[in-house]
Every structure is written in C-alpha cells, then in structure tokens.
Design an enzyme around this catalytic site. Structure first.
Site, PDB file in Angstrom:
ATOM      1  N   LYS A 176      68.786  24.144  47.586  1.00 53.55           N
ATOM      2  CA  LYS A 176      68.199  24.996  46.532  1.00 53.55           C
ATOM      3  C   LYS A 176      67.282  24.185  45.620  1.00 53.55           C
ATOM      4  O   LYS A 176      66.139  24.563  45.375  1.00 53.55           O
ATOM      5  CB  LYS A 176      69.306  25.641  45.682  1.00 53.55           C
ATOM      6  CG  LYS A 176      70.171  26.644  46.400  1.00 53.55           C
ATOM      7  CD  LYS A 176      71.181  27.278  45.468  1.00 53.55           C
ATOM      8  CE  LYS A 176      72.119  26.304  44.806  1.00 53.55           C
ATOM      9  NZ  LYS A 176      72.978  25.554  45.750  1.00 53.55           N
ATOM     10  N   GLU A 216      72.570  21.087  34.690  1.00 50.40           N
ATOM     11  CA  GLU A 216      72.007  20.136  35.661  1.00 50.40           C
ATOM     12  C   GLU A 216      72.708  18.786  35.577  1.00 50.40           C
ATOM     13  O   GLU A 216      73.207  18.404  34.513  1.00 50.40           O
ATOM     14  CB  GLU A 216      70.535  19.883  35.302  1.00 50.40           C
ATOM     15  CG  GLU A 216      69.592  20.946  35.759  1.00 50.40           C
ATOM     16  CD  GLU A 216      68.574  20.357  36.703  1.00 50.40           C
ATOM     17  OE1 GLU A 216      68.020  19.304  36.398  1.00 50.40           O
ATOM     18  OE2 GLU A 216      68.347  20.961  37.758  1.00 50.40           O
ATOM     19  N   ARG A 217      72.682  18.045  36.674  1.00 48.08           N
ATOM     20  CA  ARG A 217      73.098  16.644  36.611  1.00 48.08           C
ATOM     21  C   ARG A 217      71.958  15.884  35.923  1.00 48.08           C
ATOM     22  O   ARG A 217      70.795  16.181  36.153  1.00 48.08           O
ATOM     23  CB  ARG A 217      73.316  16.091  38.017  1.00 48.08           C
ATOM     24  CG  ARG A 217      74.390  16.829  38.795  1.00 48.08           C
ATOM     25  CD  ARG A 217      74.300  16.509  40.287  1.00 48.08           C
ATOM     26  NE  ARG A 217      75.238  17.330  41.033  1.00 48.08           N
ATOM     27  CZ  ARG A 217      74.977  18.553  41.489  1.00 48.08           C
ATOM     28  NH1 ARG A 217      73.785  19.103  41.249  1.00 48.08           N
ATOM     29  NH2 ARG A 217      75.863  19.239  42.162  1.00 48.08           N
TER      30      ARG A 217
END
Length: 459
Positions: A159, A185-186
C-alpha cells in the site's frame, strides 16, 4: 488569541483522558484547554460534558507530570493550525508546529481544525479522469479528479509503496498543491518520504503532516482534520487543485477506537467504537470537488487479516469513487503492483466518462481474466493438455496481460535495480488491445513482465 479567563482543575487522569472540573462556565465541545506537564504545555481537547461542572477531554501530547488538582486554562476556541503558502515545503505536527526547525513567518493565518463539509449546492457536478502513469490503475480502475480513491490491503502487500509511487508520478505533473498526511505512520516512513520528495524536487509545492505511531491517540485522531484544514484553505481561498494523500485511514479509525475506549463508551461489533461511521464521515465528507477547486484524495486503508468484510473496510468503501484492492496472492507471485484486477473497481469506468473504446477494452480484459480464473481449477486438476484450443489461447493471453499490467516503480529502483517507468494511458490501452488480438502469440510470457510499453519487448 486567548478569549477567556476560565480556569478548571484536573480531578481524574486515565492515560490520555482527563476529567476536569470548572467552577464557572463549562467550555464547549472541541474547545482546547491547556495545562503544564513535565515536557511543557499539554493541550487537551474537550470531548464530552459529564455533568454541569465536569468535562472529559483527551490530551494531544503525553500526560507525563500531570496530577490531580493541577490548574487547566480554557483557551476559548478549538485547536487552530497555520494555513497558506507559508506551510509549503515543510513538515508539521497536529498543532501546525514545524518538525524541521522551520520558523513560520509572523502573521501566518490560522484556522480551526473543525470545519463543516461544503454544502451540496457548492459541489461540482462534472467529472474528469486523473491519470497516474500506472497501467493497471489507468486502464481498469481510473481515478476521479476531485474524487477519493482507496488502496485496500493487509500488511505487507504494497500500500505505502503504491501510494509513494503515485506521489512521485503525480506531484511532478500536478500543477496544484500536494499534501501528505501520515496517520499512525512509522517515523522511518515519514523520514524516507520527506527525503524522497526533496530529492525529486517536489517539496516546494508540498506540505506534510504527521501524527505518528508513538504519539497519543488524540494526536493520531486529529492529524487528518489538521491536514484537511490546510487542503481546504488552498481549495477555497487560493482556488488551487489539491492532491491529498493519506496513509493510513485504518490508523485514524484505530485512534478513534482508543479514544472511545478511554472515554468509557461501550464498543460495538469487533471492538470498534459505536461512533465509527460518523467519525469517518466527518473526515471524508470534507474532501470534495467544489465550484472553487478540487481536493483529489488517495488513501491507504489497512485491512485487518485481509478480511474485506471488516467494519473498518466496509465503512470506508462507501465514501470512495475508486477502490483499489491489493492481493496477497498476486504479491506472492511477484506481480507488482499487486492489484486484484477483478475485485478493484471505479465509478469512472463508464463509457460516458472514459470513452467507448477504453470502456470496451477494460470490459474485455476483465472478462478474459475472469474466464482464466475459472479455468485455473481445471488446469490444477487435469493439466493444460485437457484444455480446448480456444481455452489454451485464452490462458496464454491472460497470463501475458497479467504480466503486462506489472510495472517497475521509481520508488523501488534502489531495491530491484530496475529503472522505474510511467506509461501514458494511450500506450497502456494499445498494449492491452494488441495482446488481446493475439499479436504476440509467439512471444514468451516472461517478456511482458516488468516492462513499460510494448516497445520495451522489442528492445
């Protein structure tokens, strides 16, 4: 600007949720309150009125150092963030504070992150196709300018890579403003994206907003609204087209689930918050194509355990004009982008919008691939020898089509060693048509794997 001198006291702390008692007037819902913690100011957003004296709010930063009895100040207004051209080229958090040592110029306008969606009378009625340069999407799942497209898939099917590739392909060609919103998010992903955009030279027309995984649920829950407020400013005040990229809508739902649990609400099916449909709608309905400009949104949606009937996926589906489903099976076969060509769909795929030739070709591709899907069971049990000549020809065409609709990406060049390619819609349609007409019956199917146009075969 502080408009009130209303003070309250903290009476309970549960994780990020605070109960605050006010002796005078109660602050209204969504008002921002402020108190002091170990690491400086702690902003708290009012989420509920418990009784005539107490409110319950969610802290947008960690609550280290807070204790019962501490004083809380009512700012008298909702959370506000800076908007306008001064935000371009930089990264921000949920309060609009720069994350890259940038100082916002004095006098930068601000807006409340809570805005109503545009009224129906202002929505645009014309539709236009938004081209991405990715064959599988442009041919079978055309995106709508001013529409919302979702990339659905489980963990590790591509993705974020597909979203990053779209940013790469479109931010350069896109004449408007690009906004990226990272929800949950990371930090590695945010860092990589920032430097990729900088290297590609598209950062001057782009702003990024991050509410990352390690941040409290309140920050992740509100970062989408913050990014959307900036997008609305460019659309409504500057009349520019905006490309809004969100990664990942599921993390927004997850943050809402955490907030709801901390607020003490009874969960609904599969543990989701009872207000999930409303929360998604409040975010999604603000993304619209109006008489002033268009916000085109592309959103990644994590699908828990690859289950498309999960409430998070189901509720998101209803807001989208195109749904791109990513398949673990295709990813395991190395067919990237791993788009499920039969399950993915777009409401733009009608003859009135994309034209009769494109529509007929897309229909024929789907019919061919669907027939091949049916024949797979026979092939698995009896082998290719038992197929009729017509079916053999169809299998041959289908496998070539599947491989032709793979594509090397610019964002994966450093890992794969294969230079990235963008393909114009006319070339993609031409390639599919020639394969369907069996022009390449004598070519091995591997020749069609990870190429751009059909000219690459001959090279």
């Amino acid at each position: 600007m502080l408009t009130s001198q209303n003070y309250g006291k903290i009476t309970a702390i549960r994780g990020s949720v605070l109960d605050i008692t006010f002796s005078e007037s109660l602050p209204s819902i969504n008002t921002l309150l402020k108190t002091e913690g170990d690491y400086g100011e702690v902003p708290v957003e009012v989420m509920a009125h418990l009784d005539e004296k107490r409110v319950r709010g969610i802290a947008l930063v960690p609550t280290d150092g807070l204790a019962r009895g501490m004083e809380v100040f009512d700012t008298g207004s909702p959370a506000r963030i800076p908007v306008g051209p001064a935000t371009l080229g930089h990264m921000f958090n949920v309060f609009g504070s720069p994350l890259d040592e940038y100082l916002l110029p004095e006098g930068t306008p601000t807006r409340s992150i809570h805005q109503p969606s545009p009224p129906i009378s202002r929505l645009a009625t014309h539709t236009e196709v938004f081209q991405t340069g990715i064959k599988a999407i442009d041919v079978l799942v055309p995106l709508e300018k001013g529409g919302k497209a979702g990339l659905f898939g489980g963990a590790g099917v591509g993705k974020t890579v597909l979203l990053t590739e779209m940013i790469h392909n479109m931010a350069g060609k896109h004449k408007g403003v690009s906004l990226f919103c990272g929800i949950g998010e990371r930090s590695r992903e945010g860092y990589e994206l920032y430097h990729e955009m900088k290297d590609a030279g598209v950062l001057p027309d782009m702003a990024m907003f991050f509410g990352q995984m390690n941040e409290p649920p309140g920050a992740r829950f509100r970062i989408g609204h913050a990014a959307l407020t900036v997008a609305e400013y460019f659309r409504d005040e500057e009349r520019r087209d905006v490309l809004l990229l969100i990664d990942n809508i599921f993390r927004f739902i997850q943050a809402g689930m955490e907030v709801s649990g901390l607020m003490g609400k009874m969960p609904s099916r599969l543990g989701y918050q009872p207000t999930m449909a409303t929360e998604i709608s409040q975010l999604q309905e603000r993304i619209a194509n109006t008489d002033k400009g268009a916000i085109t949104s592309i959103q990644a949606v994590y699908v828990p355990a690859d289950d498309m009937t999960d409430p998070a996926a189901v509720h998101t589906f209803s807001h989208l004009s195109a749904s791109i489903i990513l398949s673990r099976k295709r990813a395991s076969e190395g067919l990237y982008p791993a788009i499920d060509l039969l399950q993915s769909n777009s409401r733009m795929a009608s003859p009135g919008v994309i034209g009769r030739r494109h529509y007929d070709l897309a229909k024929e591709i789907r019919a061919t691939l669907a027939k091949y899907e049916e024949l797979k069971d026979i092939i698995a049990m009896l082998g290719m020898e038992q197929l009729s000549q017509d079916d053999l020809s169809l299998v041959n065409k289908s496998r070539k089509l599947e491989r032709f609709l793979t594509q090397p990406f610019f964002t994966t060049e450093q890992f794969s060693g294969t230079p990235g390619k963008t393909v114009a819609l006319a070339d993609a349609l031409d390639g599919c048509e020639r394969i369907l007409r069996n022009e390449f019956r004598n070519y091995p199917e591997n020749a069609f794997y990870m190429i751009g146009t059909l000219d690459d075969i001959k090279r």
